[in-house]
Design a protein around this motif. Structure first.
Motif, PDB file in Angstrom:
ATOM      1  N   VAL A  58       0.932  -1.439   0.105  1.00 31.17           N
ATOM      2  CA  VAL A  58       0.021   0.065  -0.003  1.00 31.17           C
ATOM      3  C   VAL A  58       0.959   1.117   0.017  1.00 31.17           C
ATOM      4  O   VAL A  58       1.868   1.329   0.829  1.00 31.17           O
ATOM      5  CB  VAL A  58      -0.962   0.060   1.130  1.00 31.17           C
ATOM      6  CG1 VAL A  58      -1.697   1.249   1.328  1.00 31.17           C
ATOM      7  CG2 VAL A  58      -1.766  -1.258   1.279  1.00 31.17           C
ATOM      8  N   GLN A  59       0.502   2.255  -0.700  1.00 29.13           N
ATOM      9  CA  GLN A  59       1.280   3.469  -0.797  1.00 29.13           C
ATOM     10  C   GLN A  59       0.148   4.685  -0.685  1.00 29.13           C
ATOM     11  O   GLN A  59      -1.011   4.408  -0.700  1.00 29.13           O
ATOM     12  CB  GLN A  59       2.103   3.641  -2.210  1.00 29.13           C
ATOM     13  CG  GLN A  59       3.204   2.724  -2.439  1.00 29.13           C
ATOM     14  CD  GLN A  59       3.717   3.106  -3.683  1.00 29.13           C
ATOM     15  OE1 GLN A  59       3.501   3.573  -4.784  1.00 29.13           O
ATOM     16  NE2 GLN A  59       5.167   2.597  -3.702  1.00 29.13           N
ATOM     17  N   PHE A  60       0.665   5.748  -0.142  1.00 32.34           N
ATOM     18  CA  PHE A  60      -0.130   6.915   0.039  1.00 32.34           C
ATOM     19  C   PHE A  60       0.723   8.232  -0.631  1.00 32.34           C
ATOM     20  O   PHE A  60       1.786   8.257  -0.542  1.00 32.34           O
ATOM     21  CB  PHE A  60      -0.431   7.116   1.378  1.00 32.34           C
ATOM     22  CG  PHE A  60       0.609   7.184   2.283  1.00 32.34           C
ATOM     23  CD1 PHE A  60       1.010   8.714   2.737  1.00 32.34           C
ATOM     24  CD2 PHE A  60       1.332   6.329   2.983  1.00 32.34           C
ATOM     25  CE1 PHE A  60       2.113   8.979   3.510  1.00 32.34           C
ATOM     26  CE2 PHE A  60       2.315   6.570   3.686  1.00 32.34           C
ATOM     27  CZ  PHE A  60       2.775   7.843   3.963  1.00 32.34           C
ATOM     28  N   PHE A  64       1.771  17.295   0.289  1.00 31.91           N
ATOM     29  CA  PHE A  64       3.445  17.438   0.490  1.00 31.91           C
ATOM     30  C   PHE A  64       4.227  16.698  -0.738  1.00 31.91           C
ATOM     31  O   PHE A  64       4.999  17.273  -1.329  1.00 31.91           O
ATOM     32  CB  PHE A  64       3.853  17.154   1.912  1.00 31.91           C
ATOM     33  CG  PHE A  64       5.285  17.430   1.878  1.00 31.91           C
ATOM     34  CD1 PHE A  64       6.147  18.931   2.100  1.00 31.91           C
ATOM     35  CD2 PHE A  64       6.187  16.353   1.737  1.00 31.91           C
ATOM     36  CE1 PHE A  64       7.189  18.942   2.122  1.00 31.91           C
ATOM     37  CE2 PHE A  64       7.572  16.758   2.006  1.00 31.91           C
ATOM     38  CZ  PHE A  64       8.094  17.648   2.097  1.00 31.91           C
ATOM     39  N   GLU A  65       3.726  15.454  -0.652  1.00 30.05           N
ATOM     40  CA  GLU A  65       4.396  14.461  -1.744  1.00 30.05           C
ATOM     41  C   GLU A  65       4.032  15.022  -3.102  1.00 30.05           C
ATOM     42  O   GLU A  65       4.917  14.852  -4.168  1.00 30.05           O
ATOM     43  CB  GLU A  65       3.952  13.332  -1.673  1.00 30.05           C
ATOM     44  CG  GLU A  65       4.505  12.479  -0.369  1.00 30.05           C
ATOM     45  CD  GLU A  65       3.676  12.772   0.800  1.00 30.05           C
ATOM     46  OE1 GLU A  65       4.526  12.799   1.891  1.00 30.05           O
ATOM     47  OE2 GLU A  65       2.690  13.174   0.822  1.00 30.05           O
ATOM     48  N   LEU A  74       4.594   7.223  -1.187  1.00 33.16           N
ATOM     49  CA  LEU A  74       5.474   6.717  -0.162  1.00 33.16           C
ATOM     50  C   LEU A  74       4.532   5.303   0.307  1.00 33.16           C
ATOM     51  O   LEU A  74       3.494   5.198   0.482  1.00 33.16           O
ATOM     52  CB  LEU A  74       5.295   7.423   1.266  1.00 33.16           C
ATOM     53  CG  LEU A  74       6.074   8.849   1.084  1.00 33.16           C
ATOM     54  CD1 LEU A  74       5.956   9.775   2.196  1.00 33.16           C
ATOM     55  CD2 LEU A  74       7.366   8.705   0.437  1.00 33.16           C
ATOM     56  N   ASP A  75       5.838   4.391   0.734  1.00 34.07           N
ATOM     57  CA  ASP A  75       5.221   3.064   1.071  1.00 34.07           C
ATOM     58  C   ASP A  75       4.572   2.977   2.664  1.00 34.07           C
ATOM     59  O   ASP A  75       5.111   3.864   3.309  1.00 34.07           O
ATOM     60  CB  ASP A  75       6.093   2.091   1.028  1.00 34.07           C
ATOM     61  CG  ASP A  75       6.654   1.563  -0.299  1.00 34.07           C
ATOM     62  OD1 ASP A  75       5.632   1.595  -1.111  1.00 34.07           O
ATOM     63  OD2 ASP A  75       7.733   1.079  -0.463  1.00 34.07           O
ATOM     64  N   SER A  76       3.521   2.360   2.906  1.00 36.93           N
ATOM     65  CA  SER A  76       3.016   2.521   4.404  1.00 36.93           C
ATOM     66  C   SER A  76       3.908   1.361   5.128  1.00 36.93           C
ATOM     67  O   SER A  76       3.951   0.104   4.579  1.00 36.93           O
ATOM     68  CB  SER A  76       1.658   2.126   4.373  1.00 36.93           C
ATOM     69  OG  SER A  76       1.152   1.941   5.652  1.00 36.93           O
ATOM     70  N   PRO A  77       4.685   1.896   5.880  1.00 31.60           N
ATOM     71  CA  PRO A  77       5.682   0.951   6.745  1.00 31.60           C
ATOM     72  C   PRO A  77       5.052  -0.299   7.025  1.00 31.60           C
ATOM     73  O   PRO A  77       5.314  -1.384   7.202  1.00 31.60           O
ATOM     74  CB  PRO A  77       6.152   1.685   7.874  1.00 31.60           C
ATOM     75  CG  PRO A  77       6.119   3.234   7.508  1.00 31.60           C
ATOM     76  CD  PRO A  77       4.435   3.119   6.527  1.00 31.60           C
ATOM     77  N   PRO A  91      -1.670   6.032  11.349  1.00 32.09           N
ATOM     78  CA  PRO A  91      -0.386   6.699  11.399  1.00 32.09           C
ATOM     79  C   PRO A  91       0.149   7.496  10.206  1.00 32.09           C
ATOM     80  O   PRO A  91       1.076   8.405  10.427  1.00 32.09           O
ATOM     81  CB  PRO A  91       0.698   5.833  12.052  1.00 32.09           C
ATOM     82  CG  PRO A  91      -0.037   4.667  11.463  1.00 32.09           C
ATOM     83  CD  PRO A  91      -1.400   4.609  11.420  1.00 32.09           C
ATOM     84  N   ASP A  92      -0.221   6.915   8.803  1.00 33.50           N
ATOM     85  CA  ASP A  92       0.282   7.407   7.769  1.00 33.50           C
ATOM     86  C   ASP A  92      -0.618   8.642   7.257  1.00 33.50           C
ATOM     87  O   ASP A  92       0.033   9.764   6.666  1.00 33.50           O
ATOM     88  CB  ASP A  92       0.221   6.506   6.570  1.00 33.50           C
ATOM     89  CG  ASP A  92       0.781   5.231   7.014  1.00 33.50           C
ATOM     90  OD1 ASP A  92       1.996   5.423   7.562  1.00 33.50           O
ATOM     91  OD2 ASP A  92       0.557   4.024   6.688  1.00 33.50           O
ATOM     92  N   LEU A  93      -1.906   8.805   7.574  1.00 33.61           N
ATOM     93  CA  LEU A  93      -2.574   9.933   7.111  1.00 33.61           C
ATOM     94  C   LEU A  93      -2.731  10.973   8.469  1.00 33.61           C
ATOM     95  O   LEU A  93      -3.858  10.914   8.841  1.00 33.61           O
ATOM     96  CB  LEU A  93      -4.002   9.254   6.685  1.00 33.61           C
ATOM     97  CG  LEU A  93      -3.986   8.264   5.716  1.00 33.61           C
ATOM     98  CD1 LEU A  93      -5.317   7.907   5.224  1.00 33.61           C
ATOM     99  CD2 LEU A  93      -3.119   8.795   4.693  1.00 33.61           C
ATOM    100  N   GLY A  94      -1.695  11.569   8.527  1.00 33.53           N
ATOM    101  CA  GLY A  94      -1.455  12.415   9.811  1.00 33.53           C
ATOM    102  C   GLY A  94      -1.786  13.896   9.741  1.00 33.53           C
ATOM    103  O   GLY A  94      -1.563  14.560  10.602  1.00 33.53           O
ATOM    104  N   SER A  95      -2.250  14.301   8.657  1.00 33.34           N
ATOM    105  CA  SER A  95      -2.533  15.667   8.484  1.00 33.34           C
ATOM    106  C   SER A  95      -4.092  15.688   8.002  1.00 33.34           C
ATOM    107  O   SER A  95      -4.735  14.762   7.661  1.00 33.34           O
ATOM    108  CB  SER A  95      -1.700  16.458   7.777  1.00 33.34           C
ATOM    109  OG  SER A  95      -1.677  16.019   6.531  1.00 33.34           O
ATOM    110  N   ASP A  96      -4.712  16.958   7.802  1.00 34.16           N
ATOM    111  CA  ASP A  96      -5.993  17.082   7.249  1.00 34.16           C
ATOM    112  C   ASP A  96      -6.005  17.597   5.871  1.00 34.16           C
ATOM    113  O   ASP A  96      -6.815  18.033   5.216  1.00 34.16           O
ATOM    114  CB  ASP A  96      -6.570  18.558   8.308  1.00 34.16           C
ATOM    115  CG  ASP A  96      -6.945  18.178   9.339  1.00 34.16           C
ATOM    116  OD1 ASP A  96      -6.911  16.996   9.933  1.00 34.16           O
ATOM    117  OD2 ASP A  96      -6.958  19.197  10.356  1.00 34.16           O
ATOM    118  N   SER A  97      -4.948  17.218   5.025  1.00 35.36           N
ATOM    119  CA  SER A  97      -4.561  17.297   3.681  1.00 35.36           C
ATOM    120  C   SER A  97      -5.507  16.300   2.998  1.00 35.36           C
ATOM    121  O   SER A  97      -5.877  15.119   3.517  1.00 35.36           O
ATOM    122  CB  SER A  97      -3.256  17.471   3.386  1.00 35.36           C
ATOM    123  OG  SER A  97      -2.786  16.316   3.497  1.00 35.36           O
TER     124      SER A  97
END
Length: 296
Positions: A58-60, A64-65, A74-77, A91-97
């Motif tokens: 899975v990538q997100f 910013f990216e 970015l790969d989801s760890p 933990p990956d979707l950590g902002s309101d963007s």
């Protein structure tokens, strides 16, 4: 291309088959379920036969990216070459963007095309639901805790004494547990909670939980203390009365002696003698007087 060979012993032949000489199909039914700021991506398993276990990545991609990192992903760890068909992206979707999310499968040396979500995802779209709440009485207070507290969200806890809901007080917090203290002993207090996200209405309230504030002392201590006091007082009174009843005149006089009266008071018929008082003369002191005469 990778080949797999199957020996047929009775025929002494070896049959070799290519591992997927055709392209793997893309994954289907990719969706994200977001409840109380917990974001879980899920998809259907690979719809193709695979000689090995299918692995998923899975990538997100956030704002910013897209703008700063030249449209990179970015790969989801936690979800890199995982055999599971779901992924926790909290933990990956950590902002309101707005985020783009995609997933693909691997089978041997072959991979499927990337499959994206139908639309960009923003965590503020999360669904607010009532939380699992635990309420217990502790001393003169009430302890309230939650199994999972939503990230970037707050919880409003309402506390009131049973029968006085119109006087309820509400407290917002971002961490648990919380302890309400200095409550009246023997009273029943009720609690319920709602989840809030800035700029959005709160969730539906939880079920109401009511608890009774017990006395600080154990229930058996008060009657036991009263019983011990009664027994001790009864024993003391019995000892006093027994001692008085068993005491003989000689013994009592020996233990309770009186002070003897003065000699003069022990002879009431004797006239009282008048004590002589010494006569004292008048005390005189010499005084020197000065007279001033006015000369004419």
């Amino acid at each position: 291309m990778r080949w797999f060979c199957l020996p047929f012993l009775p025929l002494s032949l070896v049959l070799c088959l290519p591992n997927h000489p055709w392209p793997l199909p893309a994954l289907q039914d990719v969706s994200i379920d977001s409840v109380n700021m917990r974001h879980t991506l899920s998809w259907r398993p690979l719809d193709a036969f695979c000689w090995t276990a299918a692995l998923y990545t899975v990538q997100f991609q956030g704002e910013f990216e897209r703008t700063i990192l030249n449209d990179s992903w970015l790969d989801s760890p936690k979800c890199r070459r995982t055999p599971r068909t779901h992924c926790d992206l909290t933990p990956d979707l950590g902002s309101d963007s707005d985020y783009g999310v995609r997933v693909r499968a691997e089978c041997g040396q072959q991979v499927t095309p990337w499959t994206r979500l139908n639309a960009l995802f923003n965590r503020r779209e999360t669904l607010l639901r009532p939380l699992e709440m635990a309420v217990e009485a502790m001393g003169d207070g009430v302890r309230v805790s939650f199994e999972r507290l939503p990230q970037t969200a707050s919880v409003g806890i309402t506390l009131w004494r049973q029968g006085q809901e119109q006087e309820a007080s509400t407290v917002r917090l971002e961490q648990t547990p919380i302890l309400f203290t200095a409550l009246q002993e023997g009273a029943v207090y009720c609690v319920r909670a709602c989840t809030y996200l800035d700029g959005r209405p709160g969730s539906a309230p939880t079920d109401t939980h009511c608890v009774t504030i017990r006395d600080h002392e154990e229930p058996w201590k008060k009657p036991t203390a009263a019983m011990v006091t009664v027994v001790v007082m009864a024993a003391l009174l019995f000892a006093v009365f027994w001692s008085v009843g068993r005491c003989k005149a000689e013994g009592c006089h020996a233990h309770f002696q009186k002070e003897p009266l003065p000699f003069s008071l022990r002879q009431p018929n004797r006239p009282m003698e008048q004590l002589p008082y010494p006569e004292q003369g008048e005390i005189c002191e010499p005084i020197t007087a000065l007279f001033l005469l006015e000369l004419t």
